[in-house]
Scaffold this motif. Structure first.
Motif, PDB file in Angstrom:
ATOM      1  N   HIS A  60     -52.777 -45.782 -97.826  1.00  0.00           N
ATOM      2  CA  HIS A  60     -52.662 -44.347 -98.066  1.00  0.00           C
ATOM      3  C   HIS A  60     -53.725 -43.828 -99.030  1.00  0.00           C
ATOM      4  CE1 HIS A  60     -50.721 -40.646 -97.319  1.00  0.00           C
ATOM      5  NE2 HIS A  60     -50.027 -40.554 -98.441  1.00  0.00           N
ATOM      6  N   TYR A  61     -54.296 -44.694 -99.875  1.00  0.00           N
ATOM      7  CA  TYR A  61     -55.368 -44.231-100.764  1.00  0.00           C
ATOM      8  C   TYR A  61     -56.542 -43.715 -99.948  1.00  0.00           C
ATOM      9  CZ  TYR A  61     -58.605 -48.234-100.174  1.00  0.00           C
ATOM     10  OH  TYR A  61     -59.497 -49.150 -99.677  1.00  0.00           O
ATOM     11  N   MET A  62     -56.722 -44.253 -98.742  1.00  0.00           N
ATOM     12  CA  MET A  62     -57.811 -43.824 -97.869  1.00  0.00           C
ATOM     13  C   MET A  62     -57.612 -42.390 -97.406  1.00  0.00           C
ATOM     14  SD  MET A  62     -58.036 -47.318 -95.610  1.00  0.00           S
ATOM     15  CE  MET A  62     -58.598 -48.876 -96.331  1.00  0.00           C
ATOM     16  N   THR A  63     -56.360 -41.977 -97.247  1.00  0.00           N
ATOM     17  CA  THR A  63     -56.052 -40.608 -96.847  1.00  0.00           C
ATOM     18  C   THR A  63     -56.548 -39.620 -97.893  1.00  0.00           C
ATOM     19  OG1 THR A  63     -54.031 -41.460 -95.795  1.00  0.00           O
ATOM     20  CG2 THR A  63     -54.198 -39.070 -96.081  1.00  0.00           C
ATOM     21  N   TYR A  64     -56.371 -39.989 -99.162  1.00  0.00           N
ATOM     22  CA  TYR A  64     -56.747 -39.108-100.267  1.00  0.00           C
ATOM     23  C   TYR A  64     -58.214 -39.245-100.655  1.00  0.00           C
ATOM     24  CZ  TYR A  64     -51.731 -38.409-101.158  1.00  0.00           C
ATOM     25  OH  TYR A  64     -50.411 -38.086-101.051  1.00  0.00           O
ATOM     26  N   GLY A  65     -58.820 -40.376-100.341  1.00  0.00           N
ATOM     27  CA  GLY A  65     -60.177 -40.626-100.799  1.00  0.00           C
ATOM     28  C   GLY A  65     -60.239 -40.911-102.284  1.00  0.00           C
ATOM     29  N   ILE A  66     -59.139 -41.457-102.826  1.00  0.00           N
ATOM     30  CA  ILE A  66     -59.053 -41.803-104.251  1.00  0.00           C
ATOM     31  C   ILE A  66     -58.805 -43.303-104.347  1.00  0.00           C
ATOM     32  CG2 ILE A  66     -57.761 -41.460-106.391  1.00  0.00           C
ATOM     33  CD1 ILE A  66     -57.037 -38.646-105.242  1.00  0.00           C
ATOM     34  N   THR A  67     -59.703 -44.016-105.001  1.00  0.00           N
ATOM     35  CA  THR A  67     -59.653 -45.475-104.999  1.00  0.00           C
ATOM     36  C   THR A  67     -59.045 -46.008-106.290  1.00  0.00           C
ATOM     37  OG1 THR A  67     -61.637 -45.527-103.622  1.00  0.00           O
ATOM     38  CG2 THR A  67     -61.010 -47.576-104.717  1.00  0.00           C
ATOM     39  N   PRO A  68     -58.009 -46.836-106.178  1.00  0.00           N
ATOM     40  CA  PRO A  68     -57.415 -47.450-107.374  1.00  0.00           C
ATOM     41  C   PRO A  68     -58.225 -48.664-107.814  1.00  0.00           C
ATOM     42  CG  PRO A  68     -56.283 -48.229-105.433  1.00  0.00           C
ATOM     43  CD  PRO A  68     -57.327 -47.253-104.944  1.00  0.00           C
ATOM     44  N   ASP A  69     -57.830 -49.234-108.950  1.00  0.00           N
ATOM     45  CA  ASP A  69     -58.426 -50.491-109.404  1.00  0.00           C
ATOM     46  C   ASP A  69     -57.674 -51.689-108.831  1.00  0.00           C
ATOM     47  OD1 ASP A  69     -60.329 -49.254-111.283  1.00  0.00           O
ATOM     48  OD2 ASP A  69     -58.522 -48.687-112.372  1.00  0.00           O
ATOM     49  N   VAL A  70     -56.390 -51.472-108.583  1.00  0.00           N
ATOM     50  CA  VAL A  70     -55.513 -52.505-108.030  1.00  0.00           C
ATOM     51  C   VAL A  70     -54.616 -51.852-106.984  1.00  0.00           C
ATOM     52  CG1 VAL A  70     -53.745 -54.244-108.529  1.00  0.00           C
ATOM     53  CG2 VAL A  70     -55.492 -53.718-110.258  1.00  0.00           C
ATOM     54  N   LEU A  71     -54.396 -52.546-105.886  1.00  0.00           N
ATOM     55  CA  LEU A  71     -53.476 -52.074-104.858  1.00  0.00           C
ATOM     56  C   LEU A  71     -52.510 -53.193-104.521  1.00  0.00           C
ATOM     57  CD1 LEU A  71     -54.124 -49.958-101.748  1.00  0.00           C
ATOM     58  CD2 LEU A  71     -53.049 -52.186-101.421  1.00  0.00           C
ATOM     59  N   THR A  72     -51.235 -52.847-104.386  1.00  0.00           N
ATOM     60  CA  THR A  72     -50.247 -53.852-103.990  1.00  0.00           C
ATOM     61  C   THR A  72     -49.714 -53.541-102.601  1.00  0.00           C
ATOM     62  OG1 THR A  72     -48.492 -52.625-105.147  1.00  0.00           O
ATOM     63  CG2 THR A  72     -49.572 -54.417-106.335  1.00  0.00           C
ATOM     64  N   SER A  73     -49.505 -54.594-101.827  1.00  0.00           N
ATOM     65  CA  SER A  73     -49.025 -54.472-100.452  1.00  0.00           C
ATOM     66  C   SER A  73     -47.995 -55.556-100.192  1.00  0.00           C
ATOM     67  CB  SER A  73     -50.198 -54.610 -99.467  1.00  0.00           C
ATOM     68  OG  SER A  73     -49.750 -54.582 -98.124  1.00  0.00           O
ATOM     69  N   ALA A  74     -47.000 -55.235 -99.396  1.00  0.00           N
ATOM     70  CA  ALA A  74     -45.990 -56.221 -98.981  1.00  0.00           C
ATOM     71  C   ALA A  74     -45.308 -55.665 -97.731  1.00  0.00           C
ATOM     72  CB  ALA A  74     -44.993 -56.482-100.109  1.00  0.00           C
ATOM     73  N   LYS A  75     -43.994 -55.691 -97.686  1.00  0.00           N
ATOM     74  CA  LYS A  75     -43.218 -55.132 -96.579  1.00  0.00           C
ATOM     75  C   LYS A  75     -43.886 -55.358 -95.221  1.00  0.00           C
ATOM     76  CE  LYS A  75     -40.333 -51.674 -98.963  1.00  0.00           C
ATOM     77  NZ  LYS A  75     -39.025 -52.235 -98.623  1.00  0.00           N
ATOM     78  N   ALA A  76     -44.599 -54.333 -94.703  1.00  0.00           N
ATOM     79  CA  ALA A  76     -45.157 -54.405 -93.355  1.00  0.00           C
ATOM     80  C   ALA A  76     -46.267 -55.436 -93.203  1.00  0.00           C
ATOM     81  CB  ALA A  76     -45.672 -53.030 -92.927  1.00  0.00           C
ATOM     82  N   LEU A  77     -46.798 -55.927 -94.308  1.00  0.00           N
ATOM     83  CA  LEU A  77     -47.886 -56.910 -94.231  1.00  0.00           C
ATOM     84  C   LEU A  77     -47.478 -58.134 -93.425  1.00  0.00           C
ATOM     85  CD1 LEU A  77     -50.756 -57.720 -95.136  1.00  0.00           C
ATOM     86  CD2 LEU A  77     -49.751 -58.649 -97.234  1.00  0.00           C
ATOM     87  N   GLY A  78     -46.201 -58.505 -93.499  1.00  0.00           N
ATOM     88  CA  GLY A  78     -45.732 -59.673 -92.758  1.00  0.00           C
ATOM     89  C   GLY A  78     -44.798 -59.347 -91.616  1.00  0.00           C
ATOM     90  N   ASN A  79     -44.538 -58.058 -91.362  1.00  0.00           N
ATOM     91  CA  ASN A  79     -43.642 -57.640 -90.280  1.00  0.00           C
ATOM     92  C   ASN A  79     -42.276 -58.323 -90.358  1.00  0.00           C
ATOM     93  OD1 ASN A  79     -43.894 -55.779 -87.884  1.00  0.00           O
ATOM     94  ND2 ASN A  79     -43.048 -57.547 -86.835  1.00  0.00           N
TER      95      ASN A  79
END
Length: 412
Positions: free
Chosen positions: A245-264
């Motif tokens: 979702h950061y891509m939608t805003y064009g605002i880049t964080p220093d760290v991004l966390t992902s889980a949930k859908a990453l492994g389906n």
């Protein structure tokens, strides 16, 4: 093992078994799902449900997706687990794929969103201590946020109901109002090591972040040397129509966390960051036994490669527009029940009216009786998070069942 133990794997179990043998941290539905395919689910009695929960935004490619099943089966017959004294080919490929697809240079793999956020917060603290000194340790989060259930992450999360009885809580954590730029300016000072935010709040009511607010957080972190962490555990991995979702805003964080859908549905999570920050966590400073094992990495890579395609993401945006338009029409037809729909892509929240405050659960239960599984986000928001492969026909069917369910509640 005695005679009765030999039948454990086939012993009949029911919803009552949950109340007898499991720690009561949940209050699951009365029905017990036993089989799934795509967005279709069947319970122990053979009743069919249309699943618009995707396991709380997890099964984004649907239940038992054949591509994911094939990848998991292939890896299960090859190599499962090694321990972190060794690396493996699947995790190296996954690391390359995620860093090539995002702003990040480095990836750390673990098992859950809470662990990914724990790693991100530890990284921010350690980086600040090394670069600025121990005085720079305060963490700023948002009210109504959710970042996990470890003692650290639940304290960072901005919902006191989840921390009651677990005191004393970790110190130096402050919470500010979401989308309030002035509150951010007042709180994010030179002693802050990290600002953690969901670009789209999930559990807090499906509340989108204002672009100006997220940009203000980026600017404040740049000015104070704080680390900006985007928690995309729920809103990432194609959920809003972009890979993250950061891509939608064009605002880049220093760290991004992902889980949930990453492994389906297979437990896996990632913390993504830059070379500079990653260098802070040297050998032995952090770790996890299962993180990045070949099974999880293979599944995650398969999911990532499936979702991160222009045609797939374009369809998610199209389906999101279709679902939003359908729900807006439903709201217009039931103004006594709902006020508005908010969110992005295929993560939408329908906010109830004052007359229906506290009753989102009633709508959820009524829909389930009629064969539709939906979520809530607090007691005043009905949450829809179907698999990203949802069809227009399934959206129409969900609308039909919701209308039947609401009609039933209004007549009661």
């Amino acid at each position: 093992m005695n005679a009765k133990d030999t039948t454990v794997t086939t012993r009949p179990v029911t919803r009552q078994t949950f109340d007898e043998v499991l720690v009561p941290t949940y209050a699951p539905a009365a029905m017990v799902p036993v089989r799934g395919s795509g967005l279709d689910l069947w319970d122990q009695n053979g009743k069919h449900y249309l699943d618009f929960t995707s396991g709380i935004a997890v099964n984004s490619l649907g239940h038992c997706n054949p591509i994911v099943v094939e990848a998991l089966t292939r890896q299960a017959n090859t190599l499962w687990h090694l321990g972190n004294g060794y690396t493996n080919e699947p995790v190296l490929r996954l690391g390359l794929a995620l860093t090539e697809a995002t702003f990040a240079d480095r990836a750390f793999f673990c098992n859950s969103g809470a662990e990914a956020n724990e790693a991100a917060l530890k990284l921010a603290r350690k980086y600040a201590h090394a670069k600025f000194g121990p005085h720079k340790s305060r963490i700023v989060s948002c009210l109504q946020s959710f970042h996990g259930r470890t003692l650290f992450t639940v304290s960072v999360g901005g919902q006191s109901k989840y921390t009651e009885g677990f005191e004393p809580l970790p110190p130096s954590i402050d919470h500010i109002a979401y989308n309030d730029i002035e509150a951010a300016r007042a709180s994010i000072t030179d002693d802050v090591c990290a600002v953690i935010v969901e670009p789209l709040q999930g559990e807090g009511g499906v509340v989108p972040g204002d672009k100006a607010y997220l940009q203000a957080l980026r600017d404040l972190c740049d000015q104070t040397g704080a680390v900006l962490i985007f928690d995309e555990v729920q809103c990432g991995m194609g959920r809003t129509g972009d890979l993250f979702h950061y891509m939608t805003y064009g605002i880049t964080p220093d760290v991004l966390t992902s889980a949930k859908a990453l492994g389906n549905g297979y437990p896996v999570a990632a913390m993504l960051t830059t070379h500079e920050l990653a260098a802070t966590l040297g050998v032995g400073s952090h770790g996890t036994t299962y993180g990045g094992n070949p099974l999880a990495a293979t599944v995650a890579l398969t999911v990532l490669e499936t979702i991160n395609q222009p045609e797939f993401l374009a369809r998610v945006k199209q389906a999101g527009d279709k679902l939003r338009g359908t729900m807006e029409k439903l709201i217009a037809d039931y103004p006594q029940v709902f006020t508005l729909v908010r969110g992005a892509g295929l993560l939408l929240g329908m906010v109830v009216t004052d007359a229906w405050k506290g009753r989102s659960k009633d709508i959820q239960k009524a829909a389930e009786v009629n064969g539709l599984m939906v979520l809530i986000a607090g007691m005043d928001v009905l949450r829809l998070a179907p698999a990203l492969i949802v069809s227009d026909e399934q959206i129409a069917e969900a609308d039909r069942i919701l209308r039947v369910s609401i009609d039933g509640l209004l007549k009661a």
